[in-house]
Enzyme design. Structure first.
Site, mmCIF file in Angstrom:
data_model
loop_
_atom_site.group_PDB
_atom_site.id
_atom_site.type_symbol
_atom_site.label_atom_id
_atom_site.label_comp_id
_atom_site.label_asym_id
_atom_site.label_seq_id
_atom_site.Cartn_x
_atom_site.Cartn_y
_atom_site.Cartn_z
ATOM 1 N N TYR A 92 4.126 4.280 4.359
ATOM 2 C CA TYR A 92 5.488 4.331 4.890
ATOM 3 C C TYR A 92 6.195 5.675 4.754
ATOM 4 C CZ TYR A 92 4.678 -0.610 5.324
ATOM 5 O OH TYR A 92 4.135 -1.814 5.679
ATOM 6 N N GLU A 137 0.853 -1.182 0.000
ATOM 7 C CA GLU A 137 0.000 0.000 0.000
ATOM 8 C C GLU A 137 0.891 1.235 0.000
ATOM 9 O OE1 GLU A 137 -3.656 -0.210 2.571
ATOM 10 O OE2 GLU A 137 -2.595 -1.930 3.393
ATOM 11 N N PHE A 178 10.415 -7.686 -2.269
ATOM 12 C CA PHE A 178 10.585 -8.423 -1.019
ATOM 13 C C PHE A 178 9.550 -7.955 -0.027
ATOM 14 C CE2 PHE A 178 13.437 -4.837 -1.229
ATOM 15 C CZ PHE A 178 13.282 -4.181 -0.019
#
Length: 471
Positions: free
Chosen positions: A186, A182, A471
């Site tokens: 962050y 999303e 990742f």
């Protein structure tokens, strides 16, 4: 290698310890304590760090590892793993050196999930990252962040992330990185988008032609051949592409057909081909599979595509276009700035169907991070960095000699050329974002006229960053 660590940073053993956090747990209890959270429920949270483990006697993951992966499967909407698939997942996590953190809570109501299954998860591992010019720096890679819906808004994500970043900085990592499911989460922790990917469809119907004839030194091979060759070829490619990083075990197994990520089992539909240089050494590969007869037009889906040289890149695409009984090739991890359209006499045959962010960078040590990368344009630039987490903010002067840079703290009395947030610095770090565009968007404050243009030249790495890696 200017500013690069000479050894892998050492990690402190405890993540999630309240004593190691920034003190803001937003209603979360310390380990072993209780809290009255926003819903009025009394909750006891416990943080545990551990490494994924397979029991030598049984050959199966231990109970704590099983419970951790059960939680991540819920968080990412994955189907429940079979016993065999779970063992494979754990073995790959062990191969990557992943360090796990689980947050446990007392069961609040009867019939709910067992309290041994974490309500939140977090993981990190170390891989080398090309920060330009083939300079490889250990990066702190963050992954597998989940919070169960019933335990959101209780400060778990913030506690996990801020503690981890503080420990990573203390351990000597110049930056952290992650990929985000999303996009709006962050940036508040100081991460900025640094690389991008495109999903493309290529029309390979009759008429597909390249401007220049490739060398066509391509041979098909058994996918199993890539188990040894793919890591060797990728490691050479990694040194040519800013932003590229060491691969995880998953990519090797996908390329070889040992892993279908949807089923967790072997994928017997995978095919592979290699390109060879003039000395007969492999310098590129592609793995792919036919999408099935029900798909129209008949389509070949690329699983993995790595080319060390431009010759390998062109020849592998020529090979893909020559595959019979298909008229379209799809690739979900193409570079944002790919030479493919320029290789073709009709560039419209390459269609971008999606473009999205890939690697997000969080600078933890401004001096170490900026001195680690190359600087191809000489100049001097003073930047004022705002960091709401107080990990890496301040005013710094970058002095480049056209090869390396010296980064020195500047006093408040030194005029700043640019003012920016730590997330914006992460976006600039690999040369992928343009300071001029960020200034126009209000993300950078140009305090000295023309400094954004100078920054655009100084931060460029000569080649757009590309990391065919998630990742």
């Amino acid at each position: 290698m200017s500013g690069a660590p000479t050894h892998s940073p050492q990690r402190s053993p405890r993540l999630g310890d309240p004593k190691a956090s920034d003190g803001d747990r937003s209603g979360e209890s310390s380990a072993g304590g209780t809290d009255l959270d926003y819903c009025g429920c009394v909750t006891n949270y416990r943080f545990e760090d551990f490494e994924p483990t397979i029991d030598e006697a049984t050959g199966e993951p231990d109970e704590r590892t099983k419970a951790y992966f059960a939680s991540t499967s819920v968080g990412f909407h994955d189907p429940r793993s079979t016993d065999k698939a779970l063992v494979g997942r754990v073995k790959r996590a062990i191969a990557d050196g992943r360090k796990l953190t689980a947050v446990y809570a007392d069961q609040e109501f009867g019939h709910g999930l067992d309290s041994t299954i974490p309500v939140a998860t977090f993981a990190w591992f170390e891989k080398l990252v090309n920060v330009g010019g083939g300079r490889l720096i250990p990066g702190h890679l963050i992954t597998w962040i989940t919070v169960r819906p019933t335990h959101r808004r209780r400060g778990l994500l913030r506690s996990l992330m801020t503690t981890d970043l503080a420990e990573a900085k203390a351990s000597g990592y110049p930056f952290a990185a992650l990929t985000a499911t999303e996009g709006g989460i962050y940036s508040r922790f100081g991460f900025g988008v640094a690389t991008w990917l495109r999903s493309i469809e290529v029309d390979t119907s009759p008429g597909f032609k390249m401007v220049r004839e490739p060398d066509r030194r391509v041979e098909m091979c058994l996918p199993s051949e890539l188990r040894e060759l793919a890591p060797q070829i990728y490691n050479r490619f990694m040194r040519t592409s800013p932003g590229a990083m060491e691969r995880q075990q998953t990519y090797i197994e996908r390329a070889t057909g040992a892993l279908n990520t949807e089923t967790g089992e072997e994928d017997r539909g995978v095919r592979a081909a290699l390109h060879f240089d003039e000395q007969g050494e492999p310098d590129g590969y592609v793995s792919y599979k036919f999408a099935g007869w029900s798909k129209s037009p008949p389509t070949v889906d690329i699983i993995d595509f790595v080319a060390v040289t431009d010759a390998a890149y062109a020849s592998l695409w020529s090979f893909l276009a020559a595959i019979d009984l298909s008229t379209r090739v799809t690739f979900g991890e193409s570079a944002e700035y790919s030479p493919l359209p320029w290789l073709l006499t009709d560039s419209r045959r390459v269609k971008t169907v999606a473009s999205e962010d890939n690697i997000w960078i969080r600078i933890l040590d401004v001096k170490a991070a900026l001195e680690a990368r190359p600087w191809y344009v000489p100049g001097t630039l003073t930047i004022d960095i705002d960091d709401s987490l107080d990990l890496a903010g301040g005013r710094f002067t970058i002095t480049s000699d056209g090869e390396n840079a010296e980064v020195t703290p500047a006093s408040d009395s030194t005029p700043a050329d640019l003012g920016l947030g730590i997330a914006e610095l992460g976006s600039l770090y690999l040369g992928g974002a343009d300071p001029v565009i960020l200034a126009r968007a209000g993300r950078i404050d140009e305090q000295t006229p023309g400094s954004a243009v100078l920054a655009s030249a100084m931060f460029s790495l000569g080649r757009a960053p590309y990391s065919p890696n998630g990742f």
